[in-house]
Write a protein that holds these residues in place. Structure first.
Motif, PDB file in Angstrom:
ATOM      1  N   ARG A 360     -18.313  13.638 -34.434  1.00 10.63           N
ATOM      2  CA  ARG A 360     -18.792  13.124 -35.717  1.00 10.63           C
ATOM      3  C   ARG A 360     -18.724  14.191 -36.801  1.00 10.63           C
ATOM      4  O   ARG A 360     -18.270  13.944 -37.927  1.00 10.63           O
ATOM      5  N   LYS A 361     -19.138  15.407 -36.483  1.00 11.38           N
ATOM      6  CA  LYS A 361     -19.083  16.497 -37.462  1.00 11.38           C
ATOM      7  C   LYS A 361     -17.649  16.801 -37.874  1.00 11.38           C
ATOM      8  O   LYS A 361     -17.376  17.056 -39.054  1.00 11.38           O
ATOM      9  N   LEU A 362     -16.734  16.775 -36.915  1.00  5.20           N
ATOM     10  CA  LEU A 362     -15.332  17.037 -37.234  1.00  5.20           C
ATOM     11  C   LEU A 362     -14.766  15.957 -38.145  1.00  5.20           C
ATOM     12  O   LEU A 362     -14.115  16.259 -39.162  1.00  5.20           O
ATOM     13  N   LEU A 363     -14.993  14.691 -37.806  1.00  4.23           N
ATOM     14  CA  LEU A 363     -14.446  13.593 -38.597  1.00  4.23           C
ATOM     15  C   LEU A 363     -14.989  13.606 -40.027  1.00  4.23           C
ATOM     16  O   LEU A 363     -14.243  13.385 -40.995  1.00  4.23           O
ATOM     17  N   GLU A 364     -16.284  13.871 -40.160  1.00  4.24           N
ATOM     18  CA  GLU A 364     -16.884  13.836 -41.486  1.00  4.24           C
ATOM     19  C   GLU A 364     -16.524  15.057 -42.321  1.00  4.24           C
ATOM     20  O   GLU A 364     -16.703  15.038 -43.545  1.00  4.24           O
ATOM     21  N   ALA A 365     -16.015  16.110 -41.677  1.00  5.58           N
ATOM     22  CA  ALA A 365     -15.630  17.306 -42.421  1.00  5.58           C
ATOM     23  C   ALA A 365     -14.169  17.288 -42.854  1.00  5.58           C
ATOM     24  O   ALA A 365     -13.729  18.186 -43.581  1.00  5.58           O
ATOM     25  N   LEU A 366     -13.413  16.278 -42.430  1.00  6.97           N
ATOM     26  CA  LEU A 366     -11.996  16.215 -42.808  1.00  6.97           C
ATOM     27  C   LEU A 366     -11.842  15.952 -44.301  1.00  6.97           C
ATOM     28  O   LEU A 366     -12.599  15.175 -44.893  1.00  6.97           O
ATOM     29  N   ASP A 367     -10.827  16.563 -44.872  1.00  7.87           N
ATOM     30  CA  ASP A 367     -10.467  16.244 -46.249  1.00  7.87           C
ATOM     31  C   ASP A 367      -9.981  14.791 -46.298  1.00  7.87           C
ATOM     32  O   ASP A 367      -9.290  14.337 -45.378  1.00  7.87           O
ATOM     33  N   PRO A 368     -10.326  14.038 -47.335  1.00 11.10           N
ATOM     34  CA  PRO A 368      -9.912  12.616 -47.408  1.00 11.10           C
ATOM     35  C   PRO A 368      -8.409  12.398 -47.374  1.00 11.10           C
ATOM     36  O   PRO A 368      -7.961  11.270 -47.150  1.00 11.10           O
ATOM     37  N   LYS A 369      -7.630  13.451 -47.585  1.00 10.50           N
ATOM     38  CA  LYS A 369      -6.171  13.306 -47.556  1.00 10.50           C
ATOM     39  C   LYS A 369      -5.544  14.111 -46.420  1.00 10.50           C
ATOM     40  O   LYS A 369      -4.344  14.410 -46.454  1.00 10.50           O
ATOM     41  N   ALA A 370      -6.328  14.441 -45.410  1.00 12.42           N
ATOM     42  CA  ALA A 370      -5.820  15.246 -44.296  1.00 12.42           C
ATOM     43  C   ALA A 370      -5.393  14.373 -43.128  1.00 12.42           C
ATOM     44  O   ALA A 370      -5.913  13.273 -42.932  1.00 12.42           O
ATOM     45  N   ARG A 371      -4.442  14.870 -42.361  1.00 12.20           N
ATOM     46  CA  ARG A 371      -4.046  14.253 -41.101  1.00 12.20           C
ATOM     47  C   ARG A 371      -4.907  14.820 -39.973  1.00 12.20           C
ATOM     48  O   ARG A 371      -5.294  15.985 -40.001  1.00 12.20           O
ATOM     49  N   LEU A 372      -5.150  13.988 -38.949  1.00 14.02           N
ATOM     50  CA  LEU A 372      -5.837  14.429 -37.746  1.00 14.02           C
ATOM     51  C   LEU A 372      -4.995  14.019 -36.540  1.00 14.02           C
ATOM     52  O   LEU A 372      -4.624  12.854 -36.397  1.00 14.02           O
ATOM     53  N   VAL A 373      -4.693  14.993 -35.695  1.00 16.58           N
ATOM     54  CA  VAL A 373      -3.958  14.743 -34.455  1.00 16.58           C
ATOM     55  C   VAL A 373      -4.852  15.163 -33.294  1.00 16.58           C
ATOM     56  O   VAL A 373      -5.314  16.308 -33.242  1.00 16.58           O
ATOM     57  N   LEU A 374      -5.103  14.230 -32.382  1.00 14.66           N
ATOM     58  CA  LEU A 374      -5.910  14.501 -31.199  1.00 14.66           C
ATOM     59  C   LEU A 374      -5.014  14.501 -29.969  1.00 14.66           C
ATOM     60  O   LEU A 374      -4.254  13.555 -29.744  1.00 14.66           O
ATOM     61  N   LEU A 375      -5.095  15.567 -29.182  1.00 19.91           N
ATOM     62  CA  LEU A 375      -4.359  15.671 -27.931  1.00 19.91           C
ATOM     63  C   LEU A 375      -5.357  15.701 -26.782  1.00 19.91           C
ATOM     64  O   LEU A 375      -6.420  16.319 -26.901  1.00 19.91           O
ATOM     65  N   GLY A 376      -5.017  15.074 -25.676  1.00 21.93           N
ATOM     66  CA  GLY A 376      -5.930  15.154 -24.544  1.00 21.93           C
ATOM     67  C   GLY A 376      -5.519  14.244 -23.414  1.00 21.93           C
ATOM     68  O   GLY A 376      -4.596  13.435 -23.531  1.00 21.93           O
ATOM     69  N   ASP A 377      -6.215  14.409 -22.333  1.00 21.51           N
ATOM     70  CA  ASP A 377      -5.981  13.618 -21.127  1.00 21.51           C
ATOM     71  C   ASP A 377      -7.230  12.779 -20.884  1.00 21.51           C
ATOM     72  O   ASP A 377      -8.259  13.303 -20.473  1.00 21.51           O
ATOM     73  N   ARG A 378      -7.157  11.489 -21.145  1.00 19.53           N
ATOM     74  CA  ARG A 378      -8.347  10.646 -21.042  1.00 19.53           C
ATOM     75  C   ARG A 378      -8.833  10.508 -19.605  1.00 19.53           C
ATOM     76  O   ARG A 378      -9.944  10.069 -19.343  1.00 19.53           O
ATOM     77  N   ASP A 379      -8.017  10.921 -18.628  1.00 20.75           N
ATOM     78  CA  ASP A 379      -8.423  10.832 -17.229  1.00 20.75           C
ATOM     79  C   ASP A 379      -9.161  12.073 -16.749  1.00 20.75           C
ATOM     80  O   ASP A 379      -9.653  12.098 -15.619  1.00 20.75           O
ATOM     81  N   GLN A 380      -9.224  13.108 -17.585  1.00 22.16           N
ATOM     82  CA  GLN A 380      -9.980  14.300 -17.217  1.00 22.16           C
ATOM     83  C   GLN A 380     -11.475  14.063 -17.423  1.00 22.16           C
ATOM     84  O   GLN A 380     -11.900  13.067 -18.007  1.00 22.16           O
ATOM     85  N   LEU A 381     -12.254  15.038 -16.970  1.00 23.01           N
ATOM     86  CA  LEU A 381     -13.691  14.982 -17.186  1.00 23.01           C
ATOM     87  C   LEU A 381     -14.013  14.932 -18.670  1.00 23.01           C
ATOM     88  O   LEU A 381     -13.305  15.534 -19.492  1.00 23.01           O
ATOM     89  N   ALA A 382     -15.077  14.230 -18.995  1.00 26.03           N
ATOM     90  CA  ALA A 382     -15.520  14.145 -20.380  1.00 26.03           C
ATOM     91  C   ALA A 382     -16.334  15.385 -20.733  1.00 26.03           C
ATOM     92  O   ALA A 382     -16.474  16.323 -19.941  1.00 26.03           O
ATOM     93  N   SER A 383     -16.906  15.377 -21.906  1.00 23.71           N
ATOM     94  CA  SER A 383     -17.673  16.516 -22.389  1.00 23.71           C
ATOM     95  C   SER A 383     -18.903  16.760 -21.534  1.00 23.71           C
ATOM     96  O   SER A 383     -19.426  15.850 -20.891  1.00 23.71           O
ATOM     97  N   VAL A 384     -19.393  18.012 -21.558  1.00 28.25           N
ATOM     98  CA  VAL A 384     -20.640  18.327 -20.874  1.00 28.25           C
ATOM     99  C   VAL A 384     -21.796  17.618 -21.568  1.00 28.25           C
ATOM    100  O   VAL A 384     -22.709  17.101 -20.930  1.00 28.25           O
ATOM    101  N   GLU A 385     -21.762  17.573 -22.892  1.00 28.58           N
ATOM    102  CA  GLU A 385     -22.786  16.845 -23.640  1.00 28.58           C
ATOM    103  C   GLU A 385     -22.457  15.352 -23.625  1.00 28.58           C
ATOM    104  O   GLU A 385     -21.447  14.935 -23.070  1.00 28.58           O
ATOM    105  N   ALA A 386     -23.295  14.555 -24.246  1.00 25.21           N
ATOM    106  CA  ALA A 386     -23.147  13.102 -24.169  1.00 25.21           C
ATOM    107  C   ALA A 386     -21.872  12.628 -24.856  1.00 25.21           C
ATOM    108  O   ALA A 386     -21.515  13.091 -25.928  1.00 25.21           O
ATOM    109  N   GLY A 387     -21.205  11.672 -24.206  1.00 27.62           N
ATOM    110  CA  GLY A 387     -20.063  11.042 -24.851  1.00 27.62           C
ATOM    111  C   GLY A 387     -18.813  11.029 -23.994  1.00 27.62           C
ATOM    112  O   GLY A 387     -18.572  11.923 -23.181  1.00 27.62           O
ATOM    113  N   THR A 388     -18.008   9.990 -24.178  1.00 24.89           N
ATOM    114  CA  THR A 388     -16.676   9.872 -23.581  1.00 24.89           C
ATOM    115  C   THR A 388     -15.730   9.472 -24.715  1.00 24.89           C
ATOM    116  O   THR A 388     -15.105   8.412 -24.678  1.00 24.89           O
ATOM    117  N   VAL A 389     -15.650  10.320 -25.721  1.00 28.30           N
ATOM    118  CA  VAL A 389     -15.011   9.954 -26.983  1.00 28.30           C
ATOM    119  C   VAL A 389     -13.557   9.575 -26.803  1.00 28.30           C
ATOM    120  O   VAL A 389     -13.116   8.499 -27.248  1.00 28.30           O
TER     121      VAL A 389
END
Length: 761
Positions: A360-389
């Motif tokens: 949430r902090k990352l998304l809200e800090a993006l410039d309104p005209k910026a690109r966001l690219v997310l890389l990852g393996d959805r089959d890996q373990l999720a975060s230690v904190e809450a969430g399976t984003v």
């Protein structure tokens, strides 16, 4: 170190809740005693409920369990499944649970892994028996807890609970299938993430904008021979909009594709401001190394101009925390919606490790005209904190959705790890999620059964096919390279024993022979270099690189097959071998103070006044030559951070120092006295290994059946290996783990569906 466990020992029961609502206390106390519910959650509800006029004990217990669910990593709770989502601790070691664990043949009926899927907080005992397995004094059995009252609680009518659209109340009920209960705070976090992602998915591409002709020309330049490949689709997605999600397993070419994306955008806009980040320091270092490995190859293939090449080489990944300038004391950030990040493109690797708050902090800090690219393996373990984003983002596309968000997701399914680890790649491809495939379907169960059999050596025909296919692929690649004038080694068939299995039944300890087998890659690897290791940085780096060829990965911290037990046992084997080699080949010193023996776990042994004879094995306090150390706390003044791993090696000016690997083959030397809190690092938890790669790994399943052992945990551990894996455990335990997906419940997908409901297809 806590007191040793003894037969018949019971953990003291938690103190009475002493609630004002006696009926609530009577219902909640057994849950607290059993370890299902924290007393603080019950006390908070008892304090807040009277302000809203709520006294129903079943409702209060259900809401207390919703608070508990957040502490265990869930984003919400489905009360109909609360019993499986919040298992009591005694289940981890309950022999009856082992007998009823699901097999792959029963995968359709298998319950998902309950509870938080991060590192288990077992208390470590001197006799390697985790205190979590000791029964609670006066605790009610799991089957005696009143889960029926939780399921029947009249949540919707409670004045503490409202719909998301209602005026703020402490808890939110999301009606649907299933109905989810969560706190207003967590609902706010997930709804804000959903809103931001929906906006990003619908927004048109910012500068640089590629019209149809420019887009086709760019794709033709970067993928001239594969216009329909997964890499070409990913590049097109990054050119076409503000949001791109690239998901796939290790070795599928995500990093190489990212370099092409960056090169394409920098060629169109040389002053493009780019930020690269990962959730952890280890993952950011691995990202930097992977990009450096692929850069030279890309520069030659594409004949990059000097400006683009220099811009790419200058990019240095950091952590997301550092990117946002998150303050460790308050959790506040320097960058937010009022002061957005000064970048045109933000690219985040290992996105599966992002939790709700960080995302949430990352998304809200993006410039309104910026690109966001997310890389990852959805089959890996999720975060230690809450969430399976990441899993929540990808879930819609996996299920066949065609909404705006699904259109921004590209799946990488083809592994290019043919030459190095075809059997590891074969296992990974059979565990990974596939678009359109239903969890528990016949095809899905068959793939998981094949993955299990491959790990255990039970399907030699499949292994032979994978090895033959890999050889054929490398033969074609070699022929093509030689035809182009490049030199290439003769192709060779990968070893058939790249996947090894050691059967150890539940409750069986590892004997000396098994421990020697686990230690052998260390003994035949970096330990052989210790005696000849000089005091130069180059010598130290060679030993560090050799140490990183292998690692033992465990699913639990405690127990004889956990991190604590194996660090002690394997550490003793390694220390004896290192000492023997040193005495035979190491530096000769005429007379030294001889220290008393020390344990591999870092406890100091002191020194005697007795003079040593011949050579003396280098050590200082609890540190001996070759001991690997894992830093467990950040130390900014020393420049060491949680997760850093170093080795005790000869100091430049005598004695020993702790040496850590750093960028471009350099090292950092730290005096023993300045080392922050640490643990031995022969064995790590699978969680600690995320973001790392080793040539070979040993994955050791727990000696007790545990809901923490899930498909994602096994997959993450196995795919840390580039070439080979040694699995230690029992076949039934492996089948049960692969049949058990992580059971985290999230409301993010529900909020995403609401936000995307009106999006164009």
């Amino acid at each position: 170190m806590s007191a040793p466990f003894s037969p018949g020992r019971k953990r003291a029961a938690p103190p009475p809740l002493a609630l004002r609502n006696e009926a609530f206390e009577a219902l909640a106390q057994p849950f607290v005693d059993a370890g299902v519910l924290r007393g603080d959650a019950a006390r908070l509800l008892d304090l807040v409920a009277p302000r809203y006029g709520e006294r129903d004990p079943a409702v209060l217990l259900a809401l207390a369990l919703a608070l508990e669910a957040e502490e265990r990593g869930h984003g919400a709770i489905d009360l109909a499944r609360a019993e499986e989502l919040l298992p009591p601790p005694e289940r981890h070691g309950d022999p009856t649970a082992a007998a009823s664990a699901p097999t792959l043949a029963e995968a359709a009926q298998a319950a998902p892994g309950g509870g938080r899927d991060d590192e288990p907080k077992d208390d470590e005992e001197d006799d390697d028996t985790p205190l979590a397995d000791a029964p609670l004094a006066n605790a009610a059995p799991a089957t005696a807890l009143r889960w029926d009252q939780v399921r029947a609680a009249k949540i919707a009518a409670s004045p503490l609970v409202g719909r998301w659209e209602d005026s703020p109340r402490p808890f939110v009920l999301l009606a649907g299938e299933p109905s989810l209960v969560l706190t207003r705070r967590f609902a706010d976090e997930q709804s804000r993430i959903a809103r931001a992602l929906s906006t990003l998915a619908r927004d048109p591409a910012p500068a640089p904008v590629f019209d149809a002709a420019a887009r086709e020309a760019t794709l033709a330049r970067f993928y001239p021979d594969a216009p329909d490949s997964q890499g070409a689709r990913a590049l097109g997605a990054c050119l076409d909009g503000r949001l791109s999600v690239i998901t796939g397993g290790p070795g599928t070419g995500k990093t190489f594709t990212v370099l092409r994306v960056l090169a394409a955008l920098l060629a169109a806009k040389p002053d493009l401001r780019v930020a690269l980040a990962a959730p952890t320091g280890k993952a950011s270092v691995r990202m930097r190394e992977a990009m450096a490995e692929d850069f030279e190859k890309l520069a030659v293939q594409l004949a990059l101009d000097a400006t683009s090449a220099e811009a790419l080489k200058a990019l240095k990944p950091s952590t997301v925390h550092k990117l946002l300038r998150i303050r460790p004391d308050t959790g506040g950030t320097r960058y937010d919606p009022k002061r957005p990040l000064p970048y045109d493109l933000v690219l985040v690797d290992e996105a599966s490790m992002l939790d709700f708050t960080l995302m949430r902090k990352l998304l809200e800090a993006l410039d309104p005209k910026a690109r966001l690219v997310l890389l990852g393996d959805r089959d890996q373990l999720a975060s230690v904190e809450a969430g399976t984003v990441l899993a929540d983002i990808v879930a819609g596309a996996l299920a066949g959705s065609t909404d705006a968000l699904a259109a921004r997701i590209v799946f990488f399914t083809r592994s290019f790890r043919f030459r190095d680890g075809p059997l590891v790649a074969g296992f990974a491809s059979r565990v990974q999620s596939r678009p359109g495939e239903i969890e528990g379907s016949v095809d899905h169960r068959a793939r998981l059964a094949a993955a299990s059999g491959l790990l255990r050596g039970a399907v030699p025909a499949l292994a032979d096919m994978l090895l033959d296919d890999a050889l054929a692929e490398t033969t074609r690649e070699t022929a093509a390279r030689r035809a182009g004038g490049e030199s290439a080694p003769d192709p060779a068939r990968a070893p058939a024993d790249a996947l090894r299995f050691t059967e150890r039944r539940d409750r069986q300890r590892l004997d000396k022979e098994h421990l020697a087998t686990l230690a052998q890659p260390y003994l035949g690897g970096y330990v052989t270099r210790l005696a000849a290791c000089g005091r130069t940085d180059a010598d130290a780096r060679a030993v560090l690189d050799a140490f990183d060829d292998y690692r033992i990965l465990c699913t639990h911290r405690a127990g004889p097959r956990g991190v604590s037990g194996l660090n002690r046992a394997v550490g003793e084997v390694v220390r004896k071998e290192a000492e023997a080699l040193w005495k035979k080949h190491g530096e000769q010193t005429p007379k030294v103070r001889k220290p008393r023996p020390t344990r591999a776990d870092g406890t100091a042994g002191g020194a005697t006044d007795k003079a040593g004879e011949g050579s003396a094995f280098p050590r200082k306090g609890g540190f001996w030559l070759g001991l690997p150390v894992l830093v467990t706390e950040n130390s900014y003044d020393v420049g060491l951070f949680n997760g850093d791993i170093g080795l005790v090696l000869p100091g430049k000016h005598g004695g020993v120092e702790i040496v850590f690997p750093r960028e471009k083959g350099s090292v950092q030397r730290v005096r023993v006295e300045r080392l922050p809190p640490w643990l031995p690092a022969f064995a790590l938890t699978v969680h600690k290994s995320q973001g790392s790669q080793f040539t070979e790994v040993a994955v050791v399943l727990s000696e007790r059946r545990s809901p923490i052992e899930t498909r994602e945990l096994v997959y993450t551990g196995v795919t840390r290996a580039k070439k080979s894996v040694h699995l230690v455990g029992c076949a039934e335990g492996l089948d049960a783990a692969l049949a058990r997906p992580v059971g985290r419940v999230s409301a993010l997908r529900a909020f995403l569906e609401r936000e995307l409901a009106g999006s164009p297809e």
